[in-house]
Design an enzyme around this catalytic site. Structure first.
Site, PDB file in Angstrom:
ATOM      1  N   GLY A 129       1.084  -0.974  -0.093  1.00 52.64           N
ATOM      2  CA  GLY A 129      -0.002   0.232   0.072  1.00 52.64           C
ATOM      3  C   GLY A 129       0.656   1.433   0.369  1.00 52.64           C
ATOM      4  O   GLY A 129       0.483   2.548   0.151  1.00 52.64           O
ATOM      5  N   GLY A 130       1.872   1.215  -0.276  1.00 44.46           N
ATOM      6  CA  GLY A 130       2.620   2.393  -0.391  1.00 44.46           C
ATOM      7  C   GLY A 130       3.019   2.650   0.478  1.00 44.46           C
ATOM      8  O   GLY A 130       3.930   4.268   0.527  1.00 44.46           O
ATOM      9  N   SER A 161       4.906  -5.313  -1.403  1.00 46.48           N
ATOM     10  CA  SER A 161       5.611  -4.839  -2.216  1.00 46.48           C
ATOM     11  C   SER A 161       5.701  -3.749  -1.315  1.00 46.48           C
ATOM     12  O   SER A 161       6.859  -3.858  -1.022  1.00 46.48           O
ATOM     13  CB  SER A 161       3.877  -3.278  -2.396  1.00 46.48           C
ATOM     14  OG  SER A 161       4.096  -2.314  -3.642  1.00 46.48           O
ATOM     15  N   SER A 162       5.438  -2.238  -0.365  1.00 51.06           N
ATOM     16  CA  SER A 162       5.993  -1.347   0.536  1.00 51.06           C
ATOM     17  C   SER A 162       6.044  -2.575   1.673  1.00 51.06           C
ATOM     18  O   SER A 162       6.727  -2.090   2.368  1.00 51.06           O
ATOM     19  CB  SER A 162       5.161  -0.656   1.401  1.00 51.06           C
ATOM     20  OG  SER A 162       3.463  -1.016   1.026  1.00 51.06           O
ATOM     21  N   GLU A 172       5.560  -5.633 -13.998  1.00 53.98           N
ATOM     22  CA  GLU A 172       5.345  -4.588 -13.503  1.00 53.98           C
ATOM     23  C   GLU A 172       6.230  -3.475 -13.522  1.00 53.98           C
ATOM     24  O   GLU A 172       7.700  -3.066 -14.294  1.00 53.98           O
ATOM     25  CB  GLU A 172       5.766  -5.441 -12.114  1.00 53.98           C
ATOM     26  CG  GLU A 172       5.136  -6.330 -11.718  1.00 53.98           C
ATOM     27  CD  GLU A 172       5.859  -6.549  -9.884  1.00 53.98           C
ATOM     28  OE1 GLU A 172       4.873  -5.493  -9.762  1.00 53.98           O
ATOM     29  OE2 GLU A 172       5.413  -7.288  -9.449  1.00 53.98           O
ATOM     30  N   HIS A 187       2.137  -6.142 -10.603  1.00 49.28           N
ATOM     31  CA  HIS A 187       2.303  -6.217  -9.375  1.00 49.28           C
ATOM     32  C   HIS A 187       1.097  -6.632  -8.053  1.00 49.28           C
ATOM     33  O   HIS A 187      -0.306  -6.151  -8.880  1.00 49.28           O
ATOM     34  CB  HIS A 187       1.872  -4.545  -9.257  1.00 49.28           C
ATOM     35  CG  HIS A 187       2.898  -3.950  -7.765  1.00 49.28           C
ATOM     36  ND1 HIS A 187       3.914  -5.137  -7.272  1.00 49.28           N
ATOM     37  CD2 HIS A 187       1.991  -3.927  -6.638  1.00 49.28           C
ATOM     38  CE1 HIS A 187       4.237  -3.920  -6.230  1.00 49.28           C
ATOM     39  NE2 HIS A 187       3.364  -3.979  -5.565  1.00 49.28           N
TER      40      HIS A 187
END
Length: 330
Positions: free
Chosen positions: A83-84, A170-171, A272, A302
């Site tokens: 979620g960045g 991701s994050s 990605e 992604h």
């Protein structure tokens, strides 16, 4: 009279930052993900940091053969959501579905913690929370050794604290990297908990200089504008995408050459935006002599595993992760 506050950063309407510094987070989100009813797994929520009011969700697979299960303790798998660094939660359906699948597919007790989000809590808050939840597990395990005061699901009769793995998407994958660096090989600071390896699913790294894949066509889920927005919101004030928390190999990042790391599995989708940066990360660590495995799933975008964990391609991902865990359990 001054003008009314206006939106200066908008993350898909889920998170909005206003000109006066106030933040709006949408409570009711229309997710496009179904919630799977995997009856082979049970789950429950606990608070792991009372001061910061941070909770986690535990997932435990139901044993197909209770007699055999009594003799075979479960490995522990941490799952840090993506979620960045700005959005996401253990309660979101894609995160929940993913953890159900990890628990059943890996036959592991899965720990899915929330962590503080930006822009209210800029980095390194999320990294600190990753360390905090591992230390929480250490306290639970230690309590169980003395007087069985730990949560029943974390009893040594059920789990093996000597076989712990960290999965980050991701994050969350970025967090897994920094957790690996902080704990070091052997994770001695959190004994008797022993982290055996780290699985980075398309880790969210950045850099001022663009890669070829970042400059390519946008994905269905991500685009470069969104990536840059996440970095602007999560980085400490005045910092760039070359900050060490964003770019492990940036101009101001400490060298990892002499840092002892436990084994790392890096997984990425071939389509990605992050692909080239993720591949570069894995190759650089390999050149330093670190134990790193890199797997590229051709044609995938992604979040392909987290967002559809019961698909055929996700089954392949599970097999890769399971093999990695078996190889690094002794």
């Amino acid at each position: 009279m001054g003008s009314l506050p206006h939106i200066v950063e908008d993350c898909m309407g889920v998170l909005q930052l206003y000109s006066d510094g106030s933040v709006y987070r949408r409570a009711n989100i229309a997710f496009n993900f179904p919630v799977y009813d995997d009856t082979s797994v049970v789950f429950k929520d606990l608070t792991f940091d009372q001061k910061l009011n941070l909770s986690l969700r535990l997932y435990k697979p139901k044993p197909a053969n209770p007699a055999a299960a009594a003799a075979a303790k479960l490995p522990v798998v941490f799952y840090f959501h993506g979620g960045g660094f700005c959005v996401g939660s253990r309660l979101w359906p894609n995160c929940h579905n993913c953890c159900l699948r990890l628990a059943s597919g890996l036959e592991a007790l899965v720990v899915s913690p929330d962590y503080r989000l930006a822009p209210e809590h800029k980095l390194p808050a999320a990294m600190d929370d990753a360390v905090s939840v591992v230390e929480w597990l250490k306290r639970e395990v230690a309590a169980g050794e003395d007087d069985s005061s730990c949560d029943a699901w974390l009893s040594r009769r059920i789990v093996d604290p000597d076989r712990v793995f960290v999965v980050g998407d991701s994050s969350g994958g970025n967090m897994a990297h920094h957790l690996a660096v902080r704990l070091g090989a052997g994770s001695g600071r959190v004994g008797p908990v022993r982290v055996r390896g780290y699985v980075l699913l398309a880790p969210f790294f950045g850099g001022v200089v663009r890669t070829r894949s970042e400059e390519g066509p946008p994905e269905d889920l991500l685009n470069l504008e969104m990536l840059d927005r996440f970095w602007r919101l999560s980085m400490p004030e005045g910092e760039t995408r070359d900050h060490p928390l964003a770019n492990p190999f940036g101009p101001n990042s400490p060298s990892l050459e002499k840092v002892a790391l436990d084994p790392i599995l890096v997984i990425v989708g071939g389509n990605e935006l992050l692909r080239d940066r993720v591949e570069d990360y894995a190759m650089r660590l390999k050149e330093m002599g670190k134990k790193v495995e890199y797997v590229d799933f051709e044609g995938q975008q992604h979040g392909f595993f987290t967002n559809d964990p019961y698909s055929k391609i996700s089954h392949q991902v599970l097999q890769v992760i399971k093999r990695f865990m078996i190889q690094n359990s002794n």
